[in-house]
Structures are given as structure tokens and as C-alpha cells.
Design an enzyme around this catalytic site. Structure first.
Site, mmCIF file in Angstrom:
data_model
loop_
_atom_site.group_PDB
_atom_site.id
_atom_site.type_symbol
_atom_site.label_atom_id
_atom_site.label_comp_id
_atom_site.label_asym_id
_atom_site.label_seq_id
_atom_site.Cartn_x
_atom_site.Cartn_y
_atom_site.Cartn_z
ATOM 1 N N LYS A 29 -10.565 101.910 39.333
ATOM 2 C CA LYS A 29 -9.564 102.469 40.208
ATOM 3 C C LYS A 29 -8.546 103.305 39.434
ATOM 4 O O LYS A 29 -7.768 104.042 40.013
ATOM 5 C CB LYS A 29 -8.785 101.331 40.911
ATOM 6 C CG LYS A 29 -9.656 100.443 41.765
ATOM 7 C CD LYS A 29 -8.814 99.297 42.345
ATOM 8 C CE LYS A 29 -9.380 98.029 41.755
ATOM 9 N NZ LYS A 29 -8.841 96.790 42.241
ATOM 10 N N GLY A 30 -8.559 103.174 38.121
ATOM 11 C CA GLY A 30 -7.512 103.779 37.293
ATOM 12 C C GLY A 30 -7.332 105.273 37.439
ATOM 13 O O GLY A 30 -6.233 105.789 37.283
ATOM 14 N N GLU A 70 -11.481 110.170 34.097
ATOM 15 C CA GLU A 70 -11.105 108.818 33.672
ATOM 16 C C GLU A 70 -9.612 108.744 33.377
ATOM 17 O O GLU A 70 -8.993 109.751 33.025
ATOM 18 C CB GLU A 70 -11.941 108.460 32.425
ATOM 19 C CG GLU A 70 -11.656 107.140 31.765
ATOM 20 C CD GLU A 70 -11.957 105.911 32.607
ATOM 21 O OE1 GLU A 70 -11.417 105.814 33.725
ATOM 22 O OE2 GLU A 70 -12.706 105.032 32.130
ATOM 23 N N ASP A 71 -9.024 107.566 33.522
ATOM 24 C CA ASP A 71 -7.596 107.412 33.253
ATOM 25 C C ASP A 71 -7.286 107.412 31.758
ATOM 26 O O ASP A 71 -6.418 108.113 31.289
ATOM 27 C CB ASP A 71 -7.024 106.155 33.932
ATOM 28 C CG ASP A 71 -7.774 104.861 33.576
ATOM 29 O OD1 ASP A 71 -8.797 104.909 32.855
ATOM 30 O OD2 ASP A 71 -7.334 103.784 34.029
ATOM 31 N N ASP A 87 -10.266 104.472 25.508
ATOM 32 C CA ASP A 87 -9.797 103.496 24.527
ATOM 33 C C ASP A 87 -10.903 103.328 23.481
ATOM 34 O O ASP A 87 -11.089 104.204 22.643
ATOM 35 C CB ASP A 87 -9.477 102.208 25.311
ATOM 36 C CG ASP A 87 -8.748 101.162 24.501
ATOM 37 O OD1 ASP A 87 -7.651 101.447 24.018
ATOM 38 O OD2 ASP A 87 -9.279 100.046 24.368
ATOM 39 N N LYS A 103 -6.591 107.434 23.448
ATOM 40 C CA LYS A 103 -6.022 106.627 22.362
ATOM 41 C C LYS A 103 -7.004 106.706 21.200
ATOM 42 O O LYS A 103 -7.815 105.800 21.020
ATOM 43 C CB LYS A 103 -5.959 105.155 22.786
ATOM 44 C CG LYS A 103 -4.736 104.697 23.507
ATOM 45 C CD LYS A 103 -4.826 103.160 23.626
ATOM 46 C CE LYS A 103 -3.939 102.632 24.689
ATOM 47 N NZ LYS A 103 -4.212 101.214 24.972
ATOM 48 N N ASP A 108 -3.347 100.113 35.206
ATOM 49 C CA ASP A 108 -2.857 98.786 35.556
ATOM 50 C C ASP A 108 -2.799 97.823 34.380
ATOM 51 O O ASP A 108 -3.419 98.038 33.335
ATOM 52 C CB ASP A 108 -3.780 98.154 36.602
ATOM 53 C CG ASP A 108 -5.103 97.680 35.983
ATOM 54 O OD1 ASP A 108 -5.761 98.489 35.283
ATOM 55 O OD2 ASP A 108 -5.470 96.509 36.165
HETATM 56 P P1 IMP Z 1 -12.834 101.631 26.892
HETATM 57 O O1 IMP Z 1 -14.129 101.336 27.558
HETATM 58 O O2 IMP Z 1 -12.537 100.659 25.790
HETATM 59 O O3 IMP Z 1 -12.679 103.061 26.454
HETATM 60 O O4 IMP Z 1 -11.706 101.288 27.940
HETATM 61 C C1 IMP Z 1 -11.413 102.117 28.994
HETATM 62 C C2 IMP Z 1 -10.741 101.346 30.104
HETATM 63 O O5 IMP Z 1 -9.861 100.352 29.578
HETATM 64 C C3 IMP Z 1 -9.863 102.243 30.930
HETATM 65 O O6 IMP Z 1 -10.572 102.785 32.011
HETATM 66 C C4 IMP Z 1 -8.763 101.301 31.379
HETATM 67 O O7 IMP Z 1 -9.133 100.670 32.588
HETATM 68 C C5 IMP Z 1 -8.670 100.265 30.301
HETATM 69 N N1 IMP Z 1 -7.538 100.516 29.380
HETATM 70 C C6 IMP Z 1 -7.607 100.832 28.062
HETATM 71 N N2 IMP Z 1 -6.388 100.988 27.522
HETATM 72 C C7 IMP Z 1 -5.524 100.796 28.530
HETATM 73 C C8 IMP Z 1 -4.064 100.845 28.615
HETATM 74 O O8 IMP Z 1 -3.307 101.119 27.650
HETATM 75 N N3 IMP Z 1 -3.548 100.589 29.845
HETATM 76 C C9 IMP Z 1 -4.309 100.299 30.947
HETATM 77 N N4 IMP Z 1 -5.650 100.254 30.911
HETATM 78 C C10 IMP Z 1 -6.243 100.489 29.713
HETATM 79 MG MG MG Z 2 -8.097 99.053 34.124
#
Ligand code: IMP
Ligand code: MG
Length: 187
Positions: free
Chosen positions: A45-46, A101-102, A105, A133, A163
């Protein structure tokens, strides 16, 4: 009900800063996709707030669809496991996909999705993220970000769709969450 800003340590990005960068990104996408069949795929939902602003700034036609994947529970550390909760409704062979995407990470979510969707043979596939990030990226995912609005430091942020345990999505700006809220869980 608790005040929305109670656990916000500080504002990282104001509404004005966000709107101006989203407009810039939309202008670039409008130029790059002028002769393409753009399908924006929002990751729920982000991305919903970002998606709503981005699509309204485009000067070209675009279709939209959504996917939902599970990533975090109420922890701030990704499990690395990605599960599809909601898939696209249509075949995508005739479309140029832009995954919206929001925040990027570790890269686990998007690298999984990009691979899954590439196998369905869209005309092209790229990634647009509001936040990146880079310090948290797992190099194994070897992911290219095609469009981003902001690179941010390794802090847990909320608001503008993002969130923590499903809260703070309705903050209009982006703030750093007080680390006392999640303790030592965020490595
Ligand atoms: P990844 O798969 O590790 O790249 O994570 C991506 C997902 O992690 C994003 O779509 C967010 O839902 C969540 N996420 C990562 N960092 C943050 C943050 O600082 N705040 C909120 N959600 C985050
Ligand atoms: Mg999230």
C-alpha cells in the site's frame, strides 16, 4: 486517539519538497514514455499516495494497475521473504511497465517483482521509487533504479504512504520515526 505527530522525531521532507520532486520525475517520465504504452504498476500500500500524485502530473496517457506483496510485519527489518497477495489483472506483453514503489531498502521486494514480471515479457520494465536508501542495499540484488525522487540516510521514515505497523500513512510529509517506537529492531 494519539496525535499523528507524537512519535515523529523530525520532518525529513516537506510537502513542498515532495511535490516539486514528484513533478520533476513526472516530466522526465512523460518525455521518456511519449511513444510507449505506459503501464504504471503501484506496489500497495506504500506507493498509493506517491502514485496518485505522480500519475496526475504526467502529460501522457498511462494505465495503472496494482500489486500487493508482503514484506514487513510490524518490524522495521525486512524478512527477505516476498509473497504475492494481489497480482496484476491483465497480461503485460504489450506494455512498458514502470514499477512504482515507496522506498527501496534492501532491494529484495523489487528485485523479486522485477524478475517475476520480466518473465511475463513486457515490452520494457523500469523502476520508479520515491525514496532510495542506498546504504541498506543488498548487493546480491544488483538492482538498477531508473527514477528516484530522494536518496535518504539509513533512518526509518513514515508518512506520504509509508507506514510503521500500518500507521502514519496519512501524514502529508515524510518524517523520521522516533527510534524508541521500534527499539533495537532496526539494524
Ligand atoms: P526492501 O524489499 O528491503 O527493499 O524493502 C522495501 C519495503 O520495505 C518498502 O516497500 C517498505 O514497505 C518497507 N520499508 C523499508 N524502509 C522503510 C522505511 O524507512 N519506512 C517505511 N517502510 C520501509
Ligand atoms: Mg511497508
Amino acid at each position: 486517539m494519539a496525535d499523528l505527530r507524537e512519535n515523529i522525531a523530525r520532518v525529513l521532507l516537506t510537502e513542498e519538497e515532495i511535490q516539486s520532486k514528484v513533478a520533476e520525475m513526472a516530466a522526465q517520465i512523460s518525455e521518456d514514455y511519449r511513444d510507449k504504452q505506459l503501464l504504471l504498476v503501484g506496489i500497495l500500500k506504500g506507493s498509493m499516495v506517491f502514485m496518485a500524485d505522480l500519475m496526475r502530473r504526467l502529460s501522457i496517457n498511462a494505465k495503472i494497475d496494482f500489486m500487493s506483496v508482503s514484506s514487513y510485519g510490524s518490524s522495521t527489518v525486512s524478512s527477505g521473504q516476498v509473497r504475492i497477495i494481489l497480482d496484476l489483472k491483465r497480461p503485460i506483453e504489450n506494455y512498458d511497465l514502470l514499477l512504482v514503489e515507496d522506498i527501496l531498502d534492501s532491494g529484495a521486494t523489487l528485485s523479486y517483482l522485477k524478475e517475476l514480471l520480466t518473465a511475463r515479457q513486457p515490452k520494457s520494465i523500469r523502476i520508479a521509487t520515491l525514496l532510495d536508501k542506498p546504504d541498506r542495499r543488498n548487493p546480491e540484488h544488483n538492482l538498477t533504479v531508473d527514477y528516484h525522487c530522494f536518496k535518504i540516510p539509513d533512518e526509518f521514515v513514515v508518512g506520504y504512504g509509508l507506514d510503521f505497523a500500518e500507521k502514519y500513512r496519512n501524514l502529508p510529509d515524510i518524517g523520521v520515526l522516533d527510534s524508541r517506537v521500534y527499539g533495537a529492531a532496526h539494524e
